[in-house]
Design an enzyme around this catalytic site. Structure first.
Site, PDB file in Angstrom:
ATOM      1  N   ASP A  72       6.001 -30.969 -38.799  1.00 26.29           N
ATOM      2  CA  ASP A  72       7.049 -29.892 -38.644  1.00 26.29           C
ATOM      3  C   ASP A  72       7.818 -29.649 -40.072  1.00 26.29           C
ATOM      4  O   ASP A  72       8.154 -30.756 -40.733  1.00 26.29           O
ATOM      5  CB  ASP A  72       7.651 -30.069 -37.403  1.00 26.29           C
ATOM      6  CG  ASP A  72       8.751 -31.419 -37.316  1.00 26.29           C
ATOM      7  OD1 ASP A  72       7.976 -32.475 -37.709  1.00 26.29           O
ATOM      8  OD2 ASP A  72       9.676 -31.427 -36.799  1.00 26.29           O
ATOM      9  N   GLU A 126       9.692 -34.046 -35.664  1.00 22.49           N
ATOM     10  CA  GLU A 126      10.608 -35.007 -36.217  1.00 22.49           C
ATOM     11  C   GLU A 126      12.142 -34.433 -36.533  1.00 22.49           C
ATOM     12  O   GLU A 126      13.039 -35.225 -36.549  1.00 22.49           O
ATOM     13  CB  GLU A 126      10.088 -35.532 -37.582  1.00 22.49           C
ATOM     14  CG  GLU A 126      10.629 -36.874 -38.131  1.00 22.49           C
ATOM     15  CD  GLU A 126      11.561 -36.341 -39.255  1.00 22.49           C
ATOM     16  OE1 GLU A 126      12.503 -37.246 -39.811  1.00 22.49           O
ATOM     17  OE2 GLU A 126      11.780 -35.249 -39.540  1.00 22.49           O
TER      18      GLU A 126
END
Length: 353
Positions: A72, A126
């Protein structure tokens, strides 16, 4: 999106990853592409947990290593699509951390029989609150997938070794008052004015410098948000100052909470997010051997990374990846082509030694 070409060079693969949007919570398309690319490699056993992908070799080596990176990114800031200028690859996530993901994917494709068995972990979420982190989900539902003797997070570290990491705590410090009409303000008690004491305390705070395993970590405590008031003609009865504390590996999460709470004894303190620090672990044989093989002088990680999650699992871990960590989350983030190539070459040399 087009199928990922793991046989392409690391720069081309990084561009393909950058040009595939994967803001936190929206990693499905990229996770699908990563899973499909790895499933085509017969030497890997591929598993999926949510939008995280795990691929493992089973060569029968006595040791197992994790190479991990998150899929991400933070939201875009007019920094897509990718482009190459002056030896740099620019674009959303190029630094944090699709360059590192590309290095791991290339390594997975190129080494069917590495010197250590390898677990490649590409995970979601994350960049958001810790309860959504893909590693947390894997640890909860398939802890066997994370078992290893050593973990390497390919977080941006300027192609050097950054050991351990700071812990992070976010809390709301609440000043209370009494509502009143602003035309008769003396009948109330302005919570926003009371919050000045909180902000002054933060302004005066000096972050400690703490040495752990020969590395110096600098702590920091910052206001990151202030909210108060319900209307322009109402004296606010509550003012919330959101603070973020980055603490050194000598503190446990409980000690970090006690420290912040102790700074504001007359105010309510509500902890909203908490993640532990990770010690450098440089004296552990597996870490020392990897540092020696990479030929880098270790530095402290000034920030939080998932080395802390591996430390909680009893797995020594360090950060090693392409990109300047100071560029992470900035609109102009980039990774140099030289660092992409260097990290791939050094990791591959270590895994074939």
């Amino acid at each position: 999106m087009a199928a990922l070409d793991l046989a392409s060079d690391v720069v081309s693969l990084t561009r393909q990853l950058v040009d595939t949007p994967s803001e936190s919570g929206q990693e499905a398309a990229l996770a699908d592409a990563v899973e499909a690319a790895l499933a085509r490699l017969p030497h890997l056993d591929v598993s999926r947990v949510g939008h995280s992908v795990v691929a493992r070799t089973h060569v029968g080596r006595p040791t197992r290593v994790v190479l991990a990176g998150h899929l991400d990114t933070v939201p875009a800031a007019d920094n897509l699509p990718s482009r190459i200028e002056d030896g740099r690859l620019l674009g959303l996530g190029a630094c944090d951390m699709k360059g590192g993901v590309a290095v791991a994917l290339r390594t997975a494709a190129a080494l069917p029989a590495p010197a250590h068995d390898v677990t490649y972990v590409f995970y979601e979420c994350e960049e958001v609150s810790s309860d959504r982190n893909g590693l947390t989900r894997i640890a909860a539902h398939r802890p066997d997938l994370l078992a290893a003797d050593l973990a390497v997070l390919l977080e941006p570290s300027d192609a050097g070794v950054e050991a351990g990491c700071q812990g992070t705590l976010t809390a709301e410090v609440v000043a209370t008052g009494r509502r009143a009409h602003t035309a008769r303000a003396w009948l109330g008690r302005n919570a926003a004015h009371r919050a000045a004491a909180i902000l002054q305390r933060l302004e005066d705070h000096i972050g400690a410098e703490v040495e752990v395993d020969g590395l110096t970590y600098r702590e920091g405590l910052s206001a990151v948000g202030v909210r108060a008031g319900v209307a322009d003609n109402v004296v606010p009865d509550s003012c919330v100052v959101t603070v973020n504390y980055r603490f050194a590996p000598h503190r446990s999460p409980q000690e970090a909470v006690a420290y912040v709470t102790g700074l504001f004894p007359e105010f309510e303190v509500r902890v909203t997010d908490l993640a532990p620090a990770a010690p450098p672990g440089l004296r552990q044989p597996a870490v020392a051997a990897l540092v020696g093989a990479l030929g880098c002088e270790p530095r402290p990680k000034l920030g939080w990374t998932d080395v802390a999650r591996f430390a909680e699992l009893g797995i020594p871990a360090l950060n090693y990846g392409p990109g300047d960590p100071g560029l992470a989350h900035t609109p102009g983030e980039y990774v140099t082509l030289d660092q992409l190539t260097r990290c791939e070459e050094r990791l591959r040399a270590w895994l074939t030694a």
